[in-house]
Write a protein that holds these residues in place. Structure first.
Motif, mmCIF file in Angstrom:
data_model
loop_
_atom_site.group_PDB
_atom_site.id
_atom_site.type_symbol
_atom_site.label_atom_id
_atom_site.label_comp_id
_atom_site.label_asym_id
_atom_site.label_seq_id
_atom_site.Cartn_x
_atom_site.Cartn_y
_atom_site.Cartn_z
ATOM 1 N N LYS A 206 0.832 -1.211 0.000
ATOM 2 C CA LYS A 206 0.000 0.000 0.000
ATOM 3 C C LYS A 206 0.866 1.260 0.000
ATOM 4 C CE LYS A 206 -1.969 -1.039 3.914
ATOM 5 N NZ LYS A 206 -1.272 -2.291 4.256
ATOM 6 N N SER A 207 1.811 1.316 0.939
ATOM 7 C CA SER A 207 2.665 2.508 1.027
ATOM 8 C C SER A 207 3.517 2.654 -0.221
ATOM 9 C CB SER A 207 3.561 2.433 2.257
ATOM 10 O OG SER A 207 2.774 2.488 3.432
ATOM 11 N N THR A 208 3.977 1.528 -0.738
ATOM 12 C CA THR A 208 4.768 1.571 -1.966
ATOM 13 C C THR A 208 3.958 2.208 -3.095
ATOM 14 O OG1 THR A 208 5.855 -0.458 -1.235
ATOM 15 C CG2 THR A 208 6.126 0.144 -3.542
ATOM 16 N N ALA B 222 -2.920 10.565 1.629
ATOM 17 C CA ALA B 222 -2.802 10.393 3.070
ATOM 18 C C ALA B 222 -2.507 8.930 3.374
ATOM 19 C CB ALA B 222 -4.087 10.836 3.756
ATOM 20 N N ASP B 223 -1.306 8.683 3.936
ATOM 21 C CA ASP B 223 -0.947 7.313 4.293
ATOM 22 C C ASP B 223 -1.233 7.126 5.774
ATOM 23 O OD1 ASP B 223 0.063 4.790 4.494
ATOM 24 O OD2 ASP B 223 1.953 5.220 3.468
ATOM 25 N N GLU B 224 -2.289 6.406 6.058
ATOM 26 C CA GLU B 224 -2.740 6.189 7.424
ATOM 27 C C GLU B 224 -2.829 7.492 8.220
ATOM 28 O OE1 GLU B 224 -1.307 2.711 9.399
ATOM 29 O OE2 GLU B 224 -0.256 2.033 7.594
ATOM 30 N N PRO B 225 -3.669 8.410 7.770
ATOM 31 C CA PRO B 225 -3.738 9.719 8.440
ATOM 32 C C PRO B 225 -4.306 9.610 9.851
ATOM 33 C CG PRO B 225 -5.509 9.526 6.845
ATOM 34 C CD PRO B 225 -4.633 8.319 6.668
HETATM 35 MG MG LIG Z 1 2.457 1.332 4.916
#
Ligand SMILES: [Mg+2]
Ligand SMILES: Nc1ncnc2c1ncn2[C@@H]1O[C@H](COP(=O)(O)OP(=O)(O)OP(=O)(O)O)[C@@H](O)[C@H]1O
Lengths: 246, 398
Positions: A53-55, A174-177
């Motif tokens: 996901k983050s990638t 937004a990555d895990e805001p």
């Molecule tokens: Mg991640």
């Protein structure tokens, strides 16, 4: 989803892969992703830890480049752009909200929000005014002069959102805001994001682990092992019911 | 954009005031040291020049040995002085001189001073005024009587404010009548107190203190309008003749006029000044390394901040410029503080050492420019490192 032919995709992924490391140690975090996102969508990316996901978010945010495949942003092939050209894309079209807030410490909320405008070369008066407006929008008027250390987690995240939207970006990433917030604050943040999506027509791409938060989104993508396992319209959360579904 | 970078840098420096101060300390001290050395060097040169010209431009000094050293060369005799006085044209006065350190005692007080054995011509050569009492009489000089003329310093040390003329003091084992008092001349070109002297007839000193007939220095002043080189050449020829030096033998004495002394001294002072300034410049360099060190630490510490800046769209050269500006602002500020420190130090030291304070704009500008350049030089590497960080990794940095 009724895609009209006229409507162009804001973002397109074609066979995106991402490999970390080389040789024996090589690891393929994304194994061929195809994706199309249109202006105004509110998209949640979910999936187990390590699923990429983050990638994917880093590539979407023009922070990283794919190992192969094509990434079109407004029809531009981002995979061919260099570091500085990607920085200009981020500066002009993207806003970021990170899990750890990532505000400049010992710097007032006002100055934190002004930062992206500084790099855009805006005049001091413009910066000041726009930052005030953004802080007001996230409900922090009166807190301009507090430094991050003097703000609660929820407030810090709202400053981060103000910083992300102060440039009126096309896309908010937004990555895990809400990863660091309790559920009450998390819902406040989500409602704020929904409002921005609806009122300012900002495309929001968000990574989350919490199905609760995904309820606010108009579309949810599930990653598993570097591939998209499911892509569909979510069950809408009561407060998000009015969000126009693209 | 430069203004932005500058404002950012200032903000960052202000945020870490204590550390910023410690960082620039090396530069401050380096700049202050270089400027102080050069300024004091200039002051000293000025004093030396002033004092040498106050000696009179027509003074010639002859000493035994080649160049400035005494060596084992034969000393002069009183007869040499007479020969010069009689055979060389254009001379106003010639004085032989023998100097001897001695403790002078008066009542319970004693003072170690220099006894200068010479003749009345000494007062004429050196432009000394007798402010009280008299010079030597012919009889004093011929028979080497125990009489002396006191310098102002010796008078102050032994007699306070009283007039000593007529009283006696002891020099080693003999008692000596004070017949006169010299005007005060202050420090000499070499920084020695010219007033710290007891002048006696040369025969007295030879007989009672040195125990030989040697004359160590012959001083002479020319009449106005005489050419020093001409007179010096005549003296040289005369002395070679008197000493029976053959063609291939070198002079075993040396003759200098005030101009040459001034030149020699200012060259020497210049060399010492440059040497000290060079040593001080090394500390500037060390200061630069201090800045690099702190900037590297700062880049590591602020990795997240750099990540944030890059992520929201800062270009590589903007981050580079920010950190470079910070380093340059730091070192230039250090340079400024150093200049102020040097100014105050020079002011205090020149008051203390009674020398003129000559503000040298050139060296101040040079030191400032140099300190700013050190910022560029030593700030570049850390700035480069900051700018080339990967935003993703930088953001994740703890
Ligand atoms: Mg991640
Ligand atoms: N810089 C890197 N070098 C090597 N491997 C990496 C790197 N970044 C991520 N990976 C690997 O790629 C895979 C996907 O990572 P990614 O961070 O995208 O996962 P994620 O879905 O965001 O997980 P989480 O929900 O835990 O944040 C993981 O197996 C991870 O170990």
């Amino acid at each position: 989803m009724n895609v009209s032919a006229k409507e162009k995709n804001l973002i397109e992924f074609h066979g995106i892969t991402k490999t970390y490391g080389v040789g024996q140690a090589a690891f393929q975090a994304l194994r061929g992703i195809g994706l199309a996102i249109r202006q105004g969508e509110f998209l949640a990316i979910m999936g187990p830890s390590g699923s990429g996901k983050s990638t994917a978010m880093n590539i979407l945010g023009c922070l990283d480049t794919p190992s192969s495949g094509a990434f079109l942003f407004q029809g531009v092939h981002v995979e061919h752009l260099d570091r500085n050209q990607r920085a200009l894309l981020r500066r002009n079209f993207l806003g970021f909200v990170f899990q750890g807030f990532n505000l400049l410490s010992r710097t007032s909320a006002q100055e934190n929000v002004e930062l992206p405008l500084l790099y855009r070369g805006e005049a001091a008066a413009t910066r000041h005014h726009a930052a005030r407006e953004a802080l007001e929008l996230v409900g922090l008027d009166g807190w301009e002069h507090r430094t991050p250390a003097e703000l609660s987690g929820g407030q810090q995240q709202r400053v981060a959102i103000a910083r992300a939207i102060v440039t009126h970006p096309l896309v908010l990433l937004a990555d895990e805001p809400t990863g660091n917030l309790d559920s009450k604050r998390s819902h406040e943040i989500m409602e704020l994001l929904v409002r921005l999506n609806r009122e300012k027509n900002i495309t929001v791409l968000m990574v989350t682990h919490e199905p609760d938060m995904a309820f606010y989104c108009s579309r949810v993508i599930h990653f598993v092992d570097g591939l998209i396992a499911r892509d569909g319209r979510a069950h809408l959360h009561p407060t998000a019911r009015d969000v126009p579904c693209s | 954009m430069f203004l932005n970078a500058f404002l950012l840098a200032l903000r960052e420096i202000r945020r870490n005031l204590m550390r910023s101060f410690l960082t620039i300390l090396g530069i401050v001290i380096g700049v202050a040291a270089v400027i102080t050395m050069v300024t004091l060097g200039h002051g000293t040169t000025q004093i030396v020049a002033g004092q040498i010209s106050s000696l009179g431009s027509n003074l010639i000094i002859m000493r035994p040995g080649q160049r400035m050293g005494l060596g084992g060369s034969p000393r002069f005799r009183l007869a040499d002085t007479e020969a010069i006085a009689n055979q060389i044209n254009g001379i106003r006065a010639v004085a032989p001189s023998v100097q001897n350190g001695a403790t002078v005692i008066m009542g319970g007080k004693n003072w170690s001073s220099t006894v200068n054995g010479t003749t009345n011509s000494f007062f004429a050569v050196g432009n000394w005024e007798i402010v009280s009492g008299r010079k030597f009489s012919d009889d004093d000089e011929k028979s080497g009587r125990a009489v002396c003329v006191l310098g102002e310093t010796v008078r102050q040390k032994l007699f306070g404010s009283a007039n000593p003329v007529g009283s006696s003091l002891r020099v080693k084992n003999f008692s000596c009548e004070i017949i006169g008092l010299l005007e005060s001349k202050g420090q000499s070109a070499m920084g020695m107190d010219q007033d710290d002297v007891v002048v006696m007839p040369i025969r007295t000193v030879q007989r009672r203190l040195t125990g030989d007939n040697d004359v160590t220095v012959i001083l002479l002043s020319m009449k106005d309008g005489m050419d020093a080189d001409q007179v010096m050449m005549q003296m040289r020829r005369l002395m070679r003749e008197r000493r029976k030096l053959s063609e291939n033998e070198e002079d075993n004495f040396n003759i200098l006029d005030t101009k040459q002394i001034a030149q020699t001294l200012s060259v020497t002072i210049g060399t010492i000044t440059n040497l000290l300034a060079a040593v001080a410049a090394v500390s500037l360099l060390v200061g630069g390394i201090g800045i690099m060190n702190i900037m590297l630490v700062s880049v590591t510490e602020r990795t997240r901040e750099i990540g944030i800046r890059l992520a929201i769209g800062a270009l590589e050269h903007e981050v580079l410029l920010q950190f470079l500006t910070e380093a340059v602002a730091l070192s230039a500020f250090g340079g400024l503080v150093g200049i102020v420190l040097a100014f105050v130090t020079c002011l205090a030291l020149s008051a203390l050492m009674q020398m003129p304070f000559i503000f040298d704009l050139g060296i101040n500008l040079l030191a400032f420019t140099f300190s700013a350049m050190i910022g560029v030089l030593f700030g570049y590497m850390p700035a480069r490192r900051a700018a080339s960080l990967d935003p993703i990794k930088a953001l994740r940095h703890e």
